[in-house]
Each structure stands twice: as C-alpha cells, then as structure tokens.
Design an enzyme around this catalytic site. Structure first.
Site, PDB file in Angstrom:
ATOM      1  N   HIS A  25      16.233  -2.712   9.402  1.00 31.90           N
ATOM      2  CA  HIS A  25      15.338  -3.741   9.960  1.00 31.90           C
ATOM      3  C   HIS A  25      15.867  -5.137   9.661  1.00 31.90           C
ATOM      4  CE1 HIS A  25      12.965  -0.087   9.340  1.00 31.90           C
ATOM      5  NE2 HIS A  25      12.180  -0.510  10.312  1.00 31.90           N
ATOM      6  N   HIS A  65       9.992  -2.574   4.852  1.00 33.32           N
ATOM      7  CA  HIS A  65      11.077  -2.336   5.835  1.00 33.32           C
ATOM      8  C   HIS A  65      12.181  -3.372   5.711  1.00 33.32           C
ATOM      9  CE1 HIS A  65       8.178  -5.026   7.808  1.00 33.32           C
ATOM     10  NE2 HIS A  65       9.179  -5.492   8.525  1.00 33.32           N
ATOM     11  N   GLY A 112       6.589   0.167   1.810  1.00 31.23           N
ATOM     12  CA  GLY A 112       6.955   0.673   3.139  1.00 31.23           C
ATOM     13  C   GLY A 112       5.693   0.922   3.933  1.00 31.23           C
ATOM     14  N   ASP A 150       3.619  -9.959   9.038  1.00 33.68           N
ATOM     15  CA  ASP A 150       2.440  -9.885   9.906  1.00 33.68           C
ATOM     16  C   ASP A 150       1.737  -8.537   9.770  1.00 33.68           C
ATOM     17  OD1 ASP A 150       2.913 -12.437  11.386  1.00 33.68           O
ATOM     18  OD2 ASP A 150       4.733 -11.389  12.015  1.00 33.68           O
ATOM     19  N   GLY A 151       2.543  -7.486   9.658  1.00 35.80           N
ATOM     20  CA  GLY A 151       1.967  -6.144   9.581  1.00 35.80           C
ATOM     21  C   GLY A 151       1.105  -5.989   8.334  1.00 35.80           C
ATOM     22  N   ASN A 180       6.384 -14.602  11.192  1.00 38.82           N
ATOM     23  CA  ASN A 180       7.280 -14.785  12.342  1.00 38.82           C
ATOM     24  C   ASN A 180       6.553 -14.450  13.648  1.00 38.82           C
ATOM     25  OD1 ASN A 180       7.405 -11.935  12.548  1.00 38.82           O
ATOM     26  ND2 ASN A 180       9.192 -11.865  11.183  1.00 38.82           N
ATOM     27  N   HIS A 255      13.532  -6.039  15.220  1.00 34.77           N
ATOM     28  CA  HIS A 255      12.692  -5.543  14.129  1.00 34.77           C
ATOM     29  C   HIS A 255      13.321  -4.338  13.425  1.00 34.77           C
ATOM     30  CE1 HIS A 255       9.314  -3.938  11.845  1.00 34.77           C
ATOM     31  NE2 HIS A 255       9.728  -2.778  12.306  1.00 34.77           N
ATOM     32  N   ARG A 347     -18.515  15.675 -14.903  1.00 32.08           N
ATOM     33  CA  ARG A 347     -18.505  14.204 -14.756  1.00 32.08           C
ATOM     34  C   ARG A 347     -19.107  13.554 -16.007  1.00 32.08           C
ATOM     35  NH1 ARG A 347     -23.862  12.047 -11.631  1.00 32.08           N
ATOM     36  NH2 ARG A 347     -25.117  13.917 -11.910  1.00 32.08           N
ATOM     37  N   GLU A 403     -12.356   1.676  -1.869  1.00 34.00           N
ATOM     38  CA  GLU A 403     -11.592   2.827  -2.373  1.00 34.00           C
ATOM     39  C   GLU A 403     -10.077   2.676  -2.217  1.00 34.00           C
ATOM     40  OE1 GLU A 403     -14.305   3.053  -0.535  1.00 34.00           O
ATOM     41  OE2 GLU A 403     -15.751   4.134  -1.778  1.00 34.00           O
ATOM     42  N   HIS A 453     -18.645  14.877  -7.996  1.00 31.88           N
ATOM     43  CA  HIS A 453     -19.392  15.461  -6.871  1.00 31.88           C
ATOM     44  C   HIS A 453     -18.434  16.295  -6.020  1.00 31.88           C
ATOM     45  CE1 HIS A 453     -21.861  12.368  -8.546  1.00 31.88           C
ATOM     46  NE2 HIS A 453     -22.886  12.662  -7.766  1.00 31.88           N
ATOM     47  N   HIS A 465     -20.996  14.106   2.189  1.00 30.66           N
ATOM     48  CA  HIS A 465     -20.719  13.912   0.770  1.00 30.66           C
ATOM     49  C   HIS A 465     -20.249  15.188   0.071  1.00 30.66           C
ATOM     50  CE1 HIS A 465     -22.625  10.182   1.647  1.00 30.66           C
ATOM     51  NE2 HIS A 465     -22.749   9.801   0.386  1.00 30.66           N
ATOM     52  N   ARG A 511     -21.006  17.374 -10.200  1.00 27.79           N
ATOM     53  CA  ARG A 511     -22.257  16.624 -10.359  1.00 27.79           C
ATOM     54  C   ARG A 511     -23.213  17.436 -11.224  1.00 27.79           C
ATOM     55  NH1 ARG A 511     -27.409  16.698  -7.455  1.00 27.79           N
ATOM     56  NH2 ARG A 511     -28.363  14.661  -7.680  1.00 27.79           N
TER      57      ARG A 511
END
Ligand SMILES: Cc1ncc(C[n+]2csc(CCOP(=O)(O)OP(=O)(O)O)c2C)c(N)n1
Ligand SMILES: [Mg+2]
Length: 653
Positions: A25, A65, A112, A150-151, A180, A255, A347, A403, A453, A465, A511
């Site tokens: 790239h 990249h 990446g 940009d990505g 760019n 690119h 838990r 998350e 859970h 869930h 749980r």
C-alpha cells in the site's frame, strides 16, 4: 543535508518494497511520510539501542496497511535491517503485510483491522497515566502517538475509544489523522461528511488542523503535542494521497497496488533516485535521520539513573517489581477459603477473587462494560476506586457500554506492560468484542475477559441474552484460551493460570449458583491440564464430558446410571487439555472407552472431537427462550431423566 532529500530516499524505500513484493500500500504511506518523518527524526523519544525501553514513547500505526512506512522508519531508526525491506511481505520476514508486534521489534502492537490501533492507544495512554500517578511522573512521561487514516476515522471502535480518551482527559495521547480524503473505493466524500473537529471537541479533545505536507506547520503541531496538557490532542493533516509520485497524486489506485512500471520509473526520477538502483540508502541521509540519537541516549541514561535512584525507596522498588518484574506470584494470588456448604455462581466467585487479589496484586486492573453488579465487580471497584482524570492511580475502569472499544483498550493496557487487565460483560455480548479478542490473541496480549451469564440458565432475559454458539465459536479463535469452570475453586485455579498465560483468555461464568466440587490435591493440579477425571472412576464403560454448570448435571447423571461404570470428566479448558502429552490425554479419555457423551449448554458442533462421531452430544443448537431457568432446563432437556433416557436410547458406535 535537507530533510526533503531524506524523505525522498525514504519514499524510494516505500515504493521499492511494494514494487519488489508486487503487493502493498504505497499511497497512504506516501501521504503520511512528511508527518511521520518529522515525528521520528525530531520528536519521538526512544532508545536507539533498545526497542523495549519502558520510558519510550509509543508509536502506533493504526493504518496498518501503511506498514511499508513503518518498516522504513524502523530501518532508519536502526531497529530493522534494511535487507528486511527487500523481504517485505515474504514468509518469515520481519516485514509482514501488516505490522505484527510478535515478529518485529519496535512494533508496539498488531494493526491492520482499521480503528483498533487507535482504540488500543487509549489503553496504552491510560497505562502510562496510571504509572505516572502511582509510580513516578517523570519515569512515565511518555507520549502515545497514533497515525491513522480516513478508514480508521470512520470506524465506530476508534470513535468509541476517542470518547473514552476524552472522558479520561488523556493528555499524553496524540492522534495524527492523515486526511488524504481518499480510500480504496474512491473519495471519502462518498461515505463521510462528518465534521471531525467538532466531533472530537465534543468528545473533550483539543484539535488542530494543518497542511500535512508543510513542514513548519507539522513542526508547530508536534511542538504543541509534545507540551500538550489537559486533554488528548487530534491533529488533522490535510494531505494528498501518493504525494510525490509523478502523475498519480490523489489517486485511490495507489492505495493497495504497486505503482505501474512507467509511473515507478518517472517517480523515482522525480525523487532524484535512480530507477535502476533499488533500496538506495546513503550514509548522509542515515546520519541526518539519526542526528538526535546522542541526545536520545542521554535522555535514556538519565531515565535509568532516575529509576535507580527511585529504587533506593523500598516501597517504590517493591511496587515496581510487582508490575514489571514479577506481577503474578503465589503470594499475591492467595487461595480463597470457599464455603463449600453454600452454592455460589462462578461470576460471584470471580468477583470475590478480584476483590481479594487486588489487595496483594497491584498489576490487577479492569472493569465492566456497565454490568458491574451482574459481573460482580462492584466490590473490586469499591476497593480500588475508579480510574478517572483526577485519580489515575485507581484501578477500576467504568467502561460504559463500549464492548469493542473497551476490549481493544485492555489489549493496549496489557501490551504497555506491567498490568494484568480483565474486562467484563455478558457472554452473549462477546460478539461485540470479538474482533479485539482475535487481535488480542494474535498479539499475545494477556488480557482476561470475564464473560458472565454464560448459558440459557440466564432465564427471563430471553434469547438475546442467552449464549448458544458463543462458547464453541470462541474456541475457534487460535491462541485464545476459553475457560468454563464448574465451581468457585476451578474459577480460582484457572484465573490464576490465565494471569500467567502469554496470551488472551476468556472465562465463561454462570449467573446461577453452582455447588462446590471436592477435589484432591492431584485433581486441583489437573484442573490446570484442562480436563480431568472428576469422580475418579477407573476403567470406565461410559465417559461423560462436561463443562461449567453442566458438570454438576453430569455428576448426577453418573450417580443415577445404575450398573454402568461412568467416568465424569470436567473439561474447563480445551486448549489447556490439547497441550498435554498423549499419556495424560489417554489417562483421562482412554481409547478403550468409546461410549462418550458431552454435555454443555451451547452448540454441540465440535464436541465430536472428544466423543467421536458415534457419541452423544447434548447441548442447545437453537436460540433460547424467555422464561424461568428451572422451566427452560426442562424444555431444553437439561434434566437427569432426559439425559439418562437419551443415553439409554443412543446407539454408540
Ligand atoms: C476493519 C477493516 N475493514 C476493512 C479493511 C480493508 N481496508 C484496508 S485499508 C482500507 C481503506 C482505508 O482507507 P484510508 O484509511 O483512507 O487509507 P489510504 O487509502 O488513505 O491509505 C480498507 C477498507 C481493514 N483493513 N479493516
Ligand atoms: Mg485515506
């Protein structure tokens, strides 16, 4: 010597590496180089003789990249042999397609998958702030620099992490956005019309916008960045894709492909380089790039002498060692006295463990994705306090519902060094975190994911869930340990182990309350082997393998199966079991016994590995259902009667 001469020569390396590999790239690497060159040659703090110096700035190429850019920089720094550029993207090279921390010294993390480098950087910055507050501000005064494109800027994970960084006011964090305005499919205006500055200012960042090819503007921005306080800083550099090529500037075609031959020749000539002389590097350019090395070495020496001085303070020395020399010991992970008369959810066991170990193990940090009471991390949070902009020494992270960013964040915490992070949510939401779990495993980041859970036994919350395919699908990720302990003791033993594993682990926890196992000393040892004979049945006629909550069901089934010598194997971690020698495996799963049953409240696909195709696999291969767990277990067949009936009706082969 002119900077431009060095930059042109470096452009030659980027173009040559991609050209030789016939893959890579160049476009983004060429647009980012002006900034990266000035950062590396004038502002970045590093030890020219040691890529692992703890006091170093961290540079994260989130636009992974653009690896040819990073490898070129590493070669000029002196960390990578120039010959490795000739092996760009080849098998076994130190210059793989995207930067990989496990292969290349000087690469801080694997990037990446766009956005994750930026998200991890927030964890790096938080770690540095934590040590600055808790150990010494001068030893941990480094900056965390990110180069993104940009990505990256389009990814929700980067934006989610930016929000967190703004909240934490991580002033040691600087993101350079190489805008760019071009990506693979063309101009970004096809997909984006964000006001990035406003977004980031809304997140609590400072922002700057510069011409990313104007060296004076870059220097001014870098100077401000080096002295930055109060808030994280975003520098937007407006740049031109494939800057410096003969006729392809601004073209998305650059690119991800080598320059066409004609363009290659003309560009080399324009750069003042001979098209026939590949990978040309002059002594003068190298010397110019490295002109700050003596000054850097001086800084490193004074850092080490400060560290030595600080070690005269015994409390500091002990604290430092507890992070960077021996973070997990038997002493700082003491055994818990479980009250075996009282059933306990795994838990809750996890919650009690972190509550206790955080007192002896300073490296233990972590938090929950706004499920503190459910993840049972409330006690821990109260014990260690929230990490906030005015309390960086604290160790609980209130992540909010983030998350994916929080999972990338803990990868950053782990990769900075000196910390053993955990992060909690519901197992069913591991899907929100999965790309960062995968990247954690690729990077061998020792972060532990507390997923509570862990089955339909969640009950009333219903199918959204209730995990079904999650446990098995997580087992598919290489170099990742999936643990599903059956009681508090197994939870303790496996968590202690996970803290020492050189990669990512997941703990699937219940749980609902579970009874306690009574294990011999040998069995406790064998928990670490991933699977063991829990009812000590020798010469079995039938083997039932089970994990987590279903182990107790398996034990009841074995107890009720009249006249059949039934061994119950607790199998909390497939990956640990796979690492055992053939003799141990045979001792747990003797070949002579082919009548085998698996019980796990999740997808059955995969258990055939241990039961054979002629075995019986009891699980759940449909979505769950809302309702009390006690009714769901009948509905889904997780009863002694049903399982005995199935075993008796099954033709084992
Ligand atoms: C999460 C993710 N999605 C898709 C890709 C594939 N991909 C690699 S680079 C890229 C375009 C990125 O554009 P930009 O950041 O502007 O880089 P530039 O073209 O300027 O080098 C895409 C879609 C990826 N690496 N990661
Ligand atoms: Mg771009």
């Amino acid at each position: 010597m002119q900077d431009q001469t060095v930059i042109n020569q470096m452009k030659g390396h980027i173009i040559d590496a991609v050209n030789k590999a016939a893959s890579g790239h160049p476009g983004g690497a060429l647009s980012s180089l002006d900034f990266a060159y000035l950062l590396f040659s004038e502002f970045l703090n590093y030890d020219p003789d040691d890529t692992s110096w703890l006091g170093r700035d961290r540079f994260i190429l989130s636009a992974g990249h653009e690896s040819a850019l990073l490898y070129t920089l590493l070669a000029y720094q002196g960390f990578l042999p120039f010959d490795e550029l000739k092996r760009f993207r080849q098998v076994g090279s130190k210059t793989p397609g995207h930067p990989e921390n496990v292969h290349t010294p000087g690469v801080e993390c694997t990037t990446g998958p766009l956005g994750q480098g930026a998200a991890m950087s927030v964890g790096f910055a938080a770690a540095a702030k934590h040590f600055a507050a808790g150990l010494d501000p001068k030893l941990f005064s480094q900056k965390i620099w990110v180069l993104m494109g940009d990505g990256c800027m389009q990814t929700p994970v980067a934006l989610g992490a930016a929000s967190l960084a703004g909240h934490y006011r991580l002033s040691n964090l600087i993101w350079y956005y190489d805008r760019n305005a071009v990506q693979i499919s063309g101009k970004i205006s096809r997909a984006t019309s964000d006001n990035t500055r406003k977004i980031f200012e809304g997140f609590g960042w400072k922002t700057l916008e510069i011409d990313g090819h104007n060296h004076e503007e870059i220097r001014t921005a870098l100077t401000r960045a080096s002295r930055n306080t109060g808030k994280p800083l975003l520098i937007i550099g407006n740049t031109v894709m494939a800057n410096g090529t003969a006729s392809m500037s601004g073209s998305p075609k650059t690119h991800g492909s080598p320059l066409p031959q004609d363009e290659y020749v003309k560009t080399k000539e324009l750069l003042g380089l001979s098209p026939s002389e590949e990978f040309y590097v002059s002594e003068e350019c190298l010397t110019h790039f490295r002109r700050n090395h003596d000054g850097l070495r001086k800084k490193v020496r004074s850092w080490h002498s400060l560290l030595k001085k600080k070690h005269k303070d015994a409390a500091f020395a002990q604290r430092y060692a507890s992070h960077f020399i021996n973070p997990v010991t038997e002493e700082n992970t003491p055994s818990l006295a479980w009250d075996t008369t009282k059933p306990l959810a795994t838990r809750a066991a996890f919650g009690k463990i972190i509550h206790k170990w955080c007192e002896t193990m300073p490296a233990l940090v972590g938090g929950s994705g706004d499920l503190e009471p459910s993840n049972e991390t409330t006690g821990f949070a109260q014990n260690v306090g929230d990490f906030q902009h005015d309390s960086y020494q604290n160790r609980n992270f209130a992540f909010g519902v983030r998350e994916f960013p929080m999972t990338a964040f803990v990868n950053g915490l782990a990769l900075f060094g000196g910390l053993k992070p955990f992060v909690g949510t519901f197992l069913s939401f591991s899907d929100y975190a999965r790309p960062a779990l995968r990247l954690g495993a690729i990077q061998r980041a020792c972060a532990i994911h507390e997923y509570t859970h862990d089955s339909f036994y969640v009950g009333e919350d219903g199918p959204t869930h209730q995990p079904v395919e999650h446990i098995m699908s997580l087992r598919l990720i290489p170099d990742l340990y999936v643990m599903r302990p059956a009681d508090a003791l197994e939870t303790e033993i496996l968590y202690r182990q996970a803290l020492s594993l050189p990669t990512t682990s997941i703990m699937c926890l219940t749980r609902q309350n579970l009874p306690h196992l009574t294990l011999t000393a040998e069995q406790k040892q064998n928990v670490l082997k991933g699977a063991y004979n829990v009812n000590e049945q020798s010469d079995p006629e039938l083997i039932i393998l089970a994990t987590g909550s279903e182990l107790h069901l398996a034990l009841k089934v074995a107890g009720s199966l009249q006249g059949v010598k039934t061994r119950v194997v607790s199998m909390p971690c497939w990956e640990l079991f796979e690492e055992q020698d053939a003799a141990y495996k045979e001792s747990v799963l003797p070949r002579s016994c082919s009548k085998r049953v698996s019980i796990e409240a999740g997808s059955t696909t995969g258990w055939q590995k241990y039961t054979g195709s002629g075995g019986l696999n009891i699980g759940l291969d449909t979505f769950g259902m809302s309702g009390p767990a006690s009714e769901l277990e009948k509905r889904f067949g997780f009863t002694v009667e049903n399982i005995i009936q199935k075993i008796q009706g099954h033709t084992f082969s």
